[in-house]
Design an enzyme around this catalytic site. Sequence first.
Site, short mmCIF file in Angstrom:
data_model
loop_
_atom_site.label_atom_id
_atom_site.label_comp_id
_atom_site.label_asym_id
_atom_site.label_seq_id
_atom_site.Cartn_x
_atom_site.Cartn_y
_atom_site.Cartn_z
N SER A 96 -65.35 2.52 14.24
CA SER A 96 -65.66 3.69 14.83
C SER A 96 -66.29 4.70 14.20
CB SER A 96 -64.55 4.17 15.84
OG SER A 96 -64.90 5.11 16.72
N ARG B 57 -60.04 14.71 25.92
CA ARG B 57 -59.60 13.39 25.81
C ARG B 57 -59.74 12.42 27.12
NH1 ARG B 57 -58.24 9.81 21.96
NH2 ARG B 57 -56.30 8.64 22.49
N ASP C 187 -69.31 -2.23 24.97
CA ASP C 187 -69.02 -0.76 24.31
C ASP C 187 -70.29 -0.18 24.54
OD1 ASP C 187 -68.70 1.42 22.49
OD2 ASP C 187 -68.02 0.00 21.00
N HIS D 121 -65.22 -0.07 23.87
CA HIS D 121 -64.98 0.54 22.40
C HIS D 121 -63.71 0.28 21.97
CE1 HIS D 121 -66.31 2.70 18.85
NE2 HIS D 121 -65.14 3.59 19.03
N ASP D 122 -62.78 0.41 22.51
CA ASP D 122 -61.32 0.21 22.12
C ASP D 122 -60.90 -1.26 21.76
OD1 ASP D 122 -60.74 3.01 21.77
OD2 ASP D 122 -59.36 2.77 23.69
#
Length: 370
Positions: free
Chosen positions: A149, A218, A316, A349-350
């Site tokens: 990342s 967040r 992603d 992405h995670d």
Amino acid sequence: MTEAVADARRWHALPSPFPMKRGGALVDARLAYETWGELSATRDNAILIHTGLSPGAHAASNAEDPSSGWWEGMIGPGLAIDTDRWFVVCVNTLGSCKGSTGAASINPATGETYRLDFPDLTLEDAANAAQDLVRALGIARLACLLGNSMGGMTALAHLAQHRGCARTHISISTAPQAQPFAIAIRSLQREAIRLDPQWDEGRYDDERYPEAGMSIARKLGVITYRSAMEWVGRFARIRLDAERREDDPFGAEFEIESYLQGHARRFVRSFDPNSYLYLSRASDWFDIAEHGGGDARAALAGLGIERALVIGVETDILFPLSQQQEIADGLVAGGTAVDFVALDSPQGHDAFLVDLERFGAAIARFLGSL
């Protein structure tokens, strides 16, 4: 009686003053880091990890701190990053609030918190600080430099500024430069924080804290960290039971809303808002092309890496697979032997944090071949 909290962090004092790319310098700055495994007698088995925006140096449990790390299950004896073979160092990024000097630290010139007096921060600064740590550990050349990342961008900055600092590289779900979608999301996150009246130009405290702004920031991040495919699979249109709904005509009604609220609650008080702003902006500023005369491909070709593993995820949306391909192609153009792995993980992405089976297999295969 308060029970002592285990802490495996170590601290490295940076040269003072420590010059910053965009001007200014830090005095008496330091980096927090943790290690696993043993450095070999020839000091040729070191792996340095650059993290994403929010994690600290505690990537995995160890004897000093048995709590689970953010990459637990990836680092350890017999795991993908095998500490029976490798000496692993994870550094907390310069500018963070997890032990390294940042906007939440005390400015020695004033005795007060830096807040917005902290100098402009770039990922190049973070990379230079990490390289100073590597030298202090007596490591002439890393066996592997790994970044995921934002940490992947920091790793590219590291390689570009310190050619020959690493023999190999593992690039995970990152980018050679910030693209419009990622910039737009991070811009909205920063705006949410700055528009919270409690932020007060960075002069908040525990009593007056920009909780709403950090919560929105967040939530925006979490939405982009996963894929639409996963949201449908996990939550569909499931509604909350009546007793779990808020007494508000526009309050949370769906499970996905409750999930985001839970994530936000766990995050808002665990990360300093000003540090978040600095690191977010540093991510937007990064462009590997600056290290190649304005040409990203030339910059990547000039990194001087013998071998590399580049991993991306098809779902992603924040760091799309096309950017991983760009990194791989640029490295190949410079003569690097590249293993390119495109995973179809639904976690977006995670995925590198949660799909350890597939990521671990690729990383273990690459490191095992060195």
